[in-house]
Each structure stands twice: as structure tokens, then as C-alpha cells.
Design a protein around this motif. Structure first.
Motif, short mmCIF file in Angstrom:
data_model
loop_
_atom_site.label_atom_id
_atom_site.label_comp_id
_atom_site.label_asym_id
_atom_site.label_seq_id
_atom_site.Cartn_x
_atom_site.Cartn_y
_atom_site.Cartn_z
N THR A 1 0.80 -1.22 0.00
CA THR A 1 0.00 0.00 0.00
C THR A 1 0.83 1.27 0.00
O THR A 1 0.32 2.33 -0.34
CB THR A 1 -0.93 0.03 1.23
N SER A 2 2.10 1.19 0.39
CA SER A 2 2.94 2.38 0.48
C SER A 2 4.38 2.06 0.15
O SER A 2 4.85 0.95 0.39
CB SER A 2 2.91 2.97 1.90
N ILE A 3 5.05 3.06 -0.38
CA ILE A 3 6.48 2.95 -0.63
C ILE A 3 7.08 4.34 -0.43
O ILE A 3 6.50 5.33 -0.86
CB ILE A 3 6.77 2.41 -2.04
N VAL A 4 8.21 4.39 0.26
CA VAL A 4 8.92 5.66 0.46
C VAL A 4 10.42 5.41 0.29
O VAL A 4 10.90 4.31 0.53
CB VAL A 4 8.65 6.31 1.84
N VAL A 5 11.11 6.46 -0.11
CA VAL A 5 12.57 6.42 -0.17
C VAL A 5 13.09 6.96 1.15
O VAL A 5 12.58 7.96 1.67
CB VAL A 5 13.09 7.26 -1.35
N HIS A 6 14.07 6.29 1.73
CA HIS A 6 14.66 6.73 3.00
C HIS A 6 15.13 8.18 2.85
O HIS A 6 15.77 8.52 1.86
CB HIS A 6 15.84 5.82 3.35
N PRO A 7 14.80 9.05 3.82
CA PRO A 7 15.12 10.47 3.68
C PRO A 7 16.62 10.80 3.73
O PRO A 7 17.04 11.83 3.21
CB PRO A 7 14.39 11.12 4.86
N ILE A 8 17.42 9.93 4.31
CA ILE A 8 18.86 10.19 4.41
C ILE A 8 19.65 9.30 3.47
O ILE A 8 20.67 9.71 2.92
CB ILE A 8 19.34 10.01 5.87
N LYS A 9 19.18 8.07 3.27
CA LYS A 9 19.87 7.10 2.41
C LYS A 9 18.97 6.75 1.23
O LYS A 9 18.16 5.83 1.31
CB LYS A 9 20.22 5.85 3.19
N PRO A 10 19.10 7.47 0.11
CA PRO A 10 18.20 7.22 -1.03
C PRO A 10 18.41 5.86 -1.68
O PRO A 10 17.65 5.50 -2.58
CB PRO A 10 18.53 8.36 -2.00
N SER A 11 19.37 5.09 -1.23
CA SER A 11 19.57 3.73 -1.76
C SER A 11 18.72 2.72 -1.00
O SER A 11 18.85 1.52 -1.22
CB SER A 11 21.04 3.34 -1.69
N ILE A 12 17.85 3.21 -0.11
CA ILE A 12 16.97 2.34 0.68
C ILE A 12 15.52 2.76 0.45
O ILE A 12 15.20 3.95 0.48
CB ILE A 12 17.31 2.41 2.17
N ILE A 13 14.66 1.77 0.19
CA ILE A 13 13.22 2.03 0.13
C ILE A 13 12.54 1.25 1.25
O ILE A 13 13.05 0.23 1.71
CB ILE A 13 12.61 1.67 -1.24
N VAL A 14 11.40 1.76 1.66
CA VAL A 14 10.60 1.12 2.70
C VAL A 14 9.21 0.89 2.13
O VAL A 14 8.62 1.79 1.52
CB VAL A 14 10.52 2.01 3.97
N THR A 15 8.69 -0.32 2.32
CA THR A 15 7.35 -0.66 1.84
C THR A 15 6.47 -1.07 3.01
O THR A 15 6.95 -1.61 4.00
CB THR A 15 7.40 -1.81 0.81
N ALA A 16 5.17 -0.81 2.86
CA ALA A 16 4.19 -1.23 3.86
C ALA A 16 3.08 -1.98 3.12
O ALA A 16 2.83 -1.74 1.94
CB ALA A 16 3.61 -0.03 4.60
N SER A 17 2.43 -2.88 3.85
CA SER A 17 1.45 -3.75 3.23
C SER A 17 0.23 -3.95 4.11
O SER A 17 0.28 -3.71 5.32
CB SER A 17 2.12 -5.11 2.96
N LEU A 18 -0.85 -4.41 3.49
CA LEU A 18 -2.05 -4.77 4.25
C LEU A 18 -1.83 -5.97 5.15
O LEU A 18 -2.67 -6.26 6.00
CB LEU A 18 -3.21 -5.06 3.29
N ASP A 19 -0.69 -6.66 5.01
CA ASP A 19 -0.39 -7.76 5.92
C ASP A 19 0.11 -7.25 7.27
O ASP A 19 0.40 -8.02 8.17
CB ASP A 19 0.61 -8.75 5.30
N GLY A 20 0.23 -5.91 7.41
CA GLY A 20 0.64 -5.30 8.67
C GLY A 20 2.14 -5.16 8.82
O GLY A 20 2.62 -4.71 9.86
N SER A 21 2.89 -5.51 7.79
CA SER A 21 4.35 -5.46 7.91
C SER A 21 4.92 -4.25 7.17
O SER A 21 4.33 -3.72 6.24
CB SER A 21 4.98 -6.74 7.37
N VAL A 22 6.10 -3.86 7.63
CA VAL A 22 6.91 -2.83 6.99
C VAL A 22 8.25 -3.48 6.67
O VAL A 22 8.83 -4.16 7.51
CB VAL A 22 7.10 -1.61 7.92
N LYS A 23 8.71 -3.29 5.44
CA LYS A 23 9.98 -3.90 5.03
C LYS A 23 10.90 -2.83 4.47
O LYS A 23 10.45 -1.89 3.83
CB LYS A 23 9.73 -5.00 4.01
N MET A 24 12.19 -3.00 4.73
CA MET A 24 13.21 -2.08 4.25
C MET A 24 14.09 -2.84 3.25
O MET A 24 14.53 -3.95 3.54
CB MET A 24 14.04 -1.57 5.43
#
Length: 75
Positions: A41-64
């Protein structure tokens, strides 16, 4: 689809695959990030390290994820 010129890639939420696909701006598939068991449901680029993305899902998890190694950093 989200396009980020900073890292010259596009991300496509493939909720039926529970994944995020990274595309080059030229249209070629670069990588598919898999790991969620429900729709992303969501994706963001890390604000300090643009080589990292973070995703969130309806399964309740957040992954980097690392864009350098294409591996999961945090489950």
C-alpha cells in the motif's frame, strides 16, 4: 506507478503479486521486491539514504530494501 528521478527508477505496486517492481526510466524491469503476503500500500525512499526504500502492506508489515544489493534489510 511512482517515478523517482533522484534514483532514475519507477516503482509499480503489483498488489496481485504482493510485490514492488523497479523499472528503469527506459522501460526495462530492474528488479521485483517480494516479501509481503498481502497488497503493498505504500512505498517511500529513505530520507537520508536514497539507496533504501521502505514498503508497507495490508499484511501489517513494513519492510526495508537495499537498492544497492536488491535484498531485504528489515522484515
Amino acid at each position: 506507478m511512482i517515478c523517482l528521478q533522484l534514483i532514475q527508477t519507477c516503482y509499480n505496486f503489483s498488489d496481485w503479486l504482493f510485490s514492488v517492481k523497479m523499472w528503469s526510466l527506459r522501460g526495462g524491469l530492474v528488479h521485483t521486491f517480494r516479501g509481503h503476503s498481502r497488497a503493498v500500500t505504500s512505498i517511500v525512499v529513505h530520507p537520508i539514504k536514497p539507496s533504501i526504500i521502505v514498503t508497507a502492506s495490508l499484511d501489517g508489515s513494513v519492510k526495508m530494501w537495499s537498492l544497492n544489493t536488491m535484498e531485504i534489510l528489515y522484515r
